[in-house]
Write an enzyme that holds these catalytic residues in place. Structure first.
Site, PDB file in Angstrom:
ATOM      1  N   THR A  76     -10.357  -4.981  10.862  1.00  0.00           N
ATOM      2  CA  THR A  76     -10.209  -6.094  11.787  1.00  0.00           C
ATOM      3  C   THR A  76     -10.318  -5.645  13.258  1.00  0.00           C
ATOM      4  N   PHE A  79       2.436   3.448   7.607  1.00  0.00           N
ATOM      5  CA  PHE A  79       2.056   2.125   7.087  1.00  0.00           C
ATOM      6  C   PHE A  79       2.873   1.013   7.725  1.00  0.00           C
ATOM      7  N   SER A 105      -7.376  -0.957  10.520  1.00  0.00           N
ATOM      8  CA  SER A 105      -7.956  -2.065   9.770  1.00  0.00           C
ATOM      9  C   SER A 105      -9.370  -2.332  10.257  1.00  0.00           C
ATOM     10  N   ASP A 146      11.704   2.618   5.824  1.00  0.00           N
ATOM     11  CA  ASP A 146      11.244   1.226   5.769  1.00  0.00           C
ATOM     12  C   ASP A 146      12.419   0.338   6.141  1.00  0.00           C
ATOM     13  N   LYS A 153      -3.468  -3.438  16.253  1.00  0.00           N
ATOM     14  CA  LYS A 153      -4.052  -2.244  15.618  1.00  0.00           C
ATOM     15  C   LYS A 153      -4.984  -1.526  16.597  1.00  0.00           C
ATOM     16  N   ARG A 155     -16.847  -9.955   1.518  1.00  0.00           N
ATOM     17  CA  ARG A 155     -15.949  -8.889   1.986  1.00  0.00           C
ATOM     18  C   ARG A 155     -16.078  -7.669   1.084  1.00  0.00           C
ATOM     19  N   ASN A 159      -4.130 -14.103   1.703  1.00  0.00           N
ATOM     20  CA  ASN A 159      -5.347 -13.391   1.295  1.00  0.00           C
ATOM     21  C   ASN A 159      -5.874 -13.904  -0.037  1.00  0.00           C
ATOM     22  N   ARG A 197     -12.297 -21.273   7.659  1.00  0.00           N
ATOM     23  CA  ARG A 197     -11.038 -20.884   8.295  1.00  0.00           C
ATOM     24  C   ARG A 197     -11.379 -20.263   9.655  1.00  0.00           C
ATOM     25  N   TYR A 254      -2.705  -9.686  15.725  1.00  0.00           N
ATOM     26  CA  TYR A 254      -2.537  -8.626  14.720  1.00  0.00           C
ATOM     27  C   TYR A 254      -3.615  -7.559  14.911  1.00  0.00           C
ATOM     28  N   ILE A 282       0.845  -1.200   0.000  1.00  0.00           N
ATOM     29  CA  ILE A 282       0.000   0.000   0.000  1.00  0.00           C
ATOM     30  C   ILE A 282       0.880   1.249   0.000  1.00  0.00           C
ATOM     31  N   LYS A 334       1.583  -7.754   9.203  1.00  0.00           N
ATOM     32  CA  LYS A 334       0.141  -7.823   8.932  1.00  0.00           C
ATOM     33  C   LYS A 334      -0.437  -9.235   8.748  1.00  0.00           C
TER      34      LYS A 334
HETATM   35  P1  NAD Z   1       3.375  -4.555   3.508  1.00  0.00           P
HETATM   36  O1  NAD Z   1       3.975  -5.616   4.356  1.00  0.00           O
HETATM   37  O2  NAD Z   1       3.463  -4.697   2.035  1.00  0.00           O
HETATM   38  O3  NAD Z   1       4.013  -3.130   3.901  1.00  0.00           O
HETATM   39  C1  NAD Z   1       4.434  -2.826   5.205  1.00  0.00           C
HETATM   40  C2  NAD Z   1       5.830  -2.217   5.098  1.00  0.00           C
HETATM   41  O4  NAD Z   1       6.284  -1.879   6.409  1.00  0.00           O
HETATM   42  C3  NAD Z   1       6.861  -3.179   4.501  1.00  0.00           C
HETATM   43  O5  NAD Z   1       7.562  -2.518   3.465  1.00  0.00           O
HETATM   44  C4  NAD Z   1       7.777  -3.537   5.673  1.00  0.00           C
HETATM   45  O6  NAD Z   1       9.095  -3.770   5.253  1.00  0.00           O
HETATM   46  C5  NAD Z   1       7.641  -2.284   6.536  1.00  0.00           C
HETATM   47  N1  NAD Z   1       7.878  -2.495   7.964  1.00  0.00           N
HETATM   48  C6  NAD Z   1       7.349  -3.452   8.782  1.00  0.00           C
HETATM   49  N2  NAD Z   1       7.802  -3.302  10.039  1.00  0.00           N
HETATM   50  C7  NAD Z   1       8.641  -2.220  10.021  1.00  0.00           C
HETATM   51  C8  NAD Z   1       9.421  -1.571  11.008  1.00  0.00           C
HETATM   52  N3  NAD Z   1       9.475  -2.007  12.254  1.00  0.00           N
HETATM   53  N4  NAD Z   1      10.140  -0.496  10.650  1.00  0.00           N
HETATM   54  C9  NAD Z   1      10.138  -0.040   9.373  1.00  0.00           C
HETATM   55  N5  NAD Z   1       9.424  -0.627   8.388  1.00  0.00           N
HETATM   56  C10 NAD Z   1       8.677  -1.696   8.711  1.00  0.00           C
HETATM   57  O7  NAD Z   1       1.867  -4.362   3.972  1.00  0.00           O
HETATM   58  P2  NAD Z   1       0.699  -3.488   3.332  1.00  0.00           P
HETATM   59  O8  NAD Z   1      -0.331  -4.415   2.835  1.00  0.00           O
HETATM   60  O9  NAD Z   1       1.269  -2.466   2.436  1.00  0.00           O
HETATM   61  O10 NAD Z   1       0.115  -2.836   4.652  1.00  0.00           O
HETATM   62  C11 NAD Z   1       0.484  -1.524   5.060  1.00  0.00           C
HETATM   63  C12 NAD Z   1      -0.214  -1.220   6.375  1.00  0.00           C
HETATM   64  O11 NAD Z   1      -1.621  -1.324   6.197  1.00  0.00           O
HETATM   65  C13 NAD Z   1       0.140  -2.190   7.499  1.00  0.00           C
HETATM   66  O12 NAD Z   1       0.239  -1.449   8.701  1.00  0.00           O
HETATM   67  C14 NAD Z   1      -1.047  -3.123   7.553  1.00  0.00           C
HETATM   68  O13 NAD Z   1      -1.246  -3.661   8.830  1.00  0.00           O
HETATM   69  C15 NAD Z   1      -2.177  -2.178   7.168  1.00  0.00           C
HETATM   70  N6  NAD Z   1      -3.323  -2.881   6.590  1.00  0.00           N
HETATM   71  C16 NAD Z   1      -3.153  -3.696   5.503  1.00  0.00           C
HETATM   72  C17 NAD Z   1      -4.242  -4.377   4.963  1.00  0.00           C
HETATM   73  C18 NAD Z   1      -4.068  -5.322   3.804  1.00  0.00           C
HETATM   74  O14 NAD Z   1      -4.958  -6.143   3.581  1.00  0.00           O
HETATM   75  N7  NAD Z   1      -2.995  -5.232   3.026  1.00  0.00           N
HETATM   76  C19 NAD Z   1      -5.507  -4.198   5.527  1.00  0.00           C
HETATM   77  C20 NAD Z   1      -5.651  -3.357   6.624  1.00  0.00           C
HETATM   78  C21 NAD Z   1      -4.546  -2.695   7.142  1.00  0.00           C
HETATM   79  C1  WQD Z   2     -11.291 -12.905   2.155  1.00  0.00           C
HETATM   80  C2  WQD Z   2     -12.332 -14.011   1.985  1.00  0.00           C
HETATM   81  C3  WQD Z   2     -11.858 -15.966   3.300  1.00  0.00           C
HETATM   82  C4  WQD Z   2      -8.172 -17.022   1.221  1.00  0.00           C
HETATM   83  C5  WQD Z   2      -7.601 -10.228   6.091  1.00  0.00           C
HETATM   84  C6  WQD Z   2      -7.180  -9.885   7.481  1.00  0.00           C
HETATM   85  C7  WQD Z   2      -7.550  -8.470   7.800  1.00  0.00           C
HETATM   86  C8  WQD Z   2      -7.068  -7.500   6.729  1.00  0.00           C
HETATM   87  C9  WQD Z   2      -7.373  -7.945   5.345  1.00  0.00           C
HETATM   88  C10 WQD Z   2      -5.053  -6.416   7.416  1.00  0.00           C
HETATM   89  C11 WQD Z   2     -12.713 -14.688   3.300  1.00  0.00           C
HETATM   90  C12 WQD Z   2     -11.784 -16.288   1.834  1.00  0.00           C
HETATM   91  C13 WQD Z   2      -9.335 -16.402   1.622  1.00  0.00           C
HETATM   92  C14 WQD Z   2      -8.259 -18.299   0.616  1.00  0.00           C
HETATM   93  C15 WQD Z   2     -10.635 -18.208   0.822  1.00  0.00           C
HETATM   94  N1  WQD Z   2      -5.646  -7.324   6.757  1.00  0.00           N
HETATM   95  N2  WQD Z   2     -10.541 -16.980   1.430  1.00  0.00           N
HETATM   96  N3  WQD Z   2      -9.506 -18.845   0.439  1.00  0.00           N
HETATM   97  O1  WQD Z   2      -9.819 -12.455   6.080  1.00  0.00           O
HETATM   98  O2  WQD Z   2     -11.257 -10.570   5.140  1.00  0.00           O
HETATM   99  O3  WQD Z   2      -9.001 -10.090   5.987  1.00  0.00           O
HETATM  100  O4  WQD Z   2      -6.988  -9.305   5.173  1.00  0.00           O
HETATM  101  O5  WQD Z   2      -5.509  -5.640   8.209  1.00  0.00           O
HETATM  102  O6  WQD Z   2      -7.004  -8.202   9.050  1.00  0.00           O
HETATM  103  O7  WQD Z   2      -7.802 -10.756   8.389  1.00  0.00           O
HETATM  104  O8  WQD Z   2      -9.221 -11.323   3.880  1.00  0.00           O
HETATM  105  O9  WQD Z   2      -8.375 -12.104   1.710  1.00  0.00           O
HETATM  106  O10 WQD Z   2      -7.854 -13.447   3.766  1.00  0.00           O
HETATM  107  O11 WQD Z   2     -10.190 -13.419   2.898  1.00  0.00           O
HETATM  108  O12 WQD Z   2     -11.744 -18.746   0.654  1.00  0.00           O
HETATM  109  O13 WQD Z   2      -7.256 -18.916   0.262  1.00  0.00           O
HETATM  110  O14 WQD Z   2     -11.768 -15.037   1.170  1.00  0.00           O
HETATM  111  O15 WQD Z   2     -12.433 -17.024   4.018  1.00  0.00           O
HETATM  112  O16 WQD Z   2     -14.076 -15.013   3.221  1.00  0.00           O
HETATM  113  P1  WQD Z   2      -9.910 -11.209   5.340  1.00  0.00           P
HETATM  114  P2  WQD Z   2      -8.805 -12.598   3.033  1.00  0.00           P
END
Ligand code: NAD
Ligand code: WQD
Length: 353
Positions: free
Chosen positions: A130, A84, A128, A35, A156, A240, A208, A305, A152, A16, A88
């Site tokens: 979550t 960010f 999140s 990072d 948050k 979702r 995911n 799951r 996790y 992101i 995660k």
């Molecule tokens: P990502 O792992 O691709 O990016 C996170 C980045 O943070 C990475 O580049 C990692 O190297 C860096 N990082 C981790 N710990 C660190 C530290 N201690 N110091 C410096 N850098 C550090 O993940 P993303 O999907 O881009 O997620 C970004 C943020 O959004 C995270 O905080 C995650 O929890 C949150 N988030 C992600 C999702 C999702 O589904 N991807 C959903 C909700 C929230």
């Molecule tokens: C989506 C749907 C699964 C994988 C997670 C984290 C959440 C947030 C986003 C960071 C669900 C189904 C999934 C697979 C499947 N991250 N599924 N087969 O669980 O909504 O959220 O990512 O903050 O904290 O929990 O996302 O993509 O894992 O699942 O059937 O191999 O797909 O059961 O219904 P989720 P997901």
């Protein structure tokens, strides 16, 4: 026109964060990325610069390293931090809770301490969906009760508490320059930049849904397991709120602008859902992927799951009313852009550094 601000992007090399860097640079902001590369590669930042034709400043730094952060704030007149950086993976957080609390919670404590010392008190935080607890209705609004169910999610929720407390303390202390904090609660970010140069590059087997489907399509994985088809949803599979990552990061720019505006008030800490407000089931996601890409997805139905909800999607009204933001891209855009990235980069960033 006023010169644009300098933004520190922690975790800016990640999925992101790298998309946020593109949008920030294109909107004219100067950016500094910190990072530790624990889940990313500098190649993503090279590509950010390729897409935008603009430079950014990179520090390989851990947010738990106060001296490193102090140096960054010393060397750069930062106005706002988008935070960010974090770990995660839900499953990993259950087996390594100490790592998650240390990295995410302690890391944010150190970051906010360094910010406070540098007089930088504007923060946009990656929260999140979550963090929400169980609810009778599947459409979550910001005032719904919180109740994360894994380390996790709790990391948050704890960070949100800390940030709310920092903001409340300003009020008690009558701080003349109080914290301005936006807690952005993401639903399910998917997709990639339309160039196909940056995208999600999970380590090992994806947790995911969307990265899993696209790795099946590209032939890296044999078969998708659909976790349960006996949920109380129209087709029995989980629903979702998937949101295009470019829409999501645009919400961060709106948040920065809102923190700057009089409308936000002199200070405060407020949560905003970033979602589309519309849910899709797992089977709908598979069908959309097959329709848009012409690729058949091999899948089997398996058991549920642990910890999964039947249905979860955003009430996105507050973000529209207060940030002036709403998602614009549709499911076909999300799928097409995911596939564009995955098919052009079957090994992600691969062996690049
Ligand atoms: P990502 O792992 O691709 O990016 C996170 C980045 O943070 C990475 O580049 C990692 O190297 C860096 N990082 C981790 N710990 C660190 C530290 N201690 N110091 C410096 N850098 C550090 O993940 P993303 O999907 O881009 O997620 C970004 C943020 O959004 C995270 O905080 C995650 O929890 C949150 N988030 C992600 C999702 C999702 O589904 N991807 C959903 C909700 C929230
Ligand atoms: C989506 C749907 C699964 C994988 C997670 C984290 C959440 C947030 C986003 C960071 C669900 C189904 C999934 C697979 C499947 N991250 N599924 N087969 O669980 O909504 O959220 O990512 O903050 O904290 O929990 O996302 O993509 O894992 O699942 O059937 O191999 O797909 O059961 O219904 P989720 P997901």
């Amino acid at each position: 026109m006023m010169p644009k601000k300098k933004i520190l992007v922690t975790g800016g090399a990640g999925y992101i964060g790298s998309h946020a860097c593109v949008e920030l640079l294109q909107a004219g902001y100067d950016i500094v990325v910190a990072d530790n590369l624990s889940n990313s590669k500098t190649e993503s930042l090279a590509r950010v610069q390729q897409i935008t034709g603009k430079n950014l400043k990179f520090y390989q730094a851990d947010i738990r390293d106060k001296a490193a952060l102090d140096e960054i704030f010393d060397q750069n007149p930062i106005d706002t931090v988008i935070h960010f950086a974090g770990l995660k993976a839900v499953g990993e957080s259950c087996s390594k809770p100490h790592l998650y609390y240390h990295n995410n919670v302690y890391g944010t404590l150190v970051l906010t301490e360094a910010m406070q010392a540098a007089g930088v008190k504007r923060l946009v935080f990656s929260s999140s969906a979550t963090v929400y607890g169980e609810s009778d209705t599947p459409q979550y609004a910001e005032d719904f009760p919180l109740g994360a169910i894994n380390p996790y999610g709790r990391s948050k929720a704890m960070i949100e508490d800390i940030l709310r407390d920092l903001s409340a303390a300003d009020h008690i202390n009558q701080d003349p320059s109080p914290w301005k904090i936006a807690l952005l609660r993401y639903f399910n970010p998917i997709g990639a930049h339309a160039s196909g140069l940056i995208g999600e590059d999970p380590n090992g087997i994806p947790n995911n849904l969307m990265p899993y489907i696209s790795q099946v399509a590209v032939g890296k994985l044999a078969q998708l397991s659909v976790f349960g088809n006996d949920y109380p949803t129209p087709d029995g599979t989980g629903i979702r709120d998937y949101i295009h990552v470019v829409d999501l990061v645009k919400g961060h720019i709106k948040a920065i602008e809102t923190l700057d505006s009089d409308a936000f008030g002199p200070g405060g800490c407020k949560a905003y859902n970033l979602g589309t407000g519309r849910g899709y089931s797992v089977l709908e996601m598979i069908q959309a992927f097959e329709r848009v890409t012409g690729k058949a997805i091999n899948y089997q139905i398996v058991g549920r799951r642990a910890g999964d909800l039947a249905e979860c999607f955003a009430n996105p009204k507050r973000a529209l009313q207060e940030l002036g933001w709403q998602a614009e891209k549709n499911l076909d855009d999300m799928v097409a852009d995911t596939w564009n990235w995955q098919s052009k980069n079957p090994q992600g960033y691969g062996s690049l550094m």
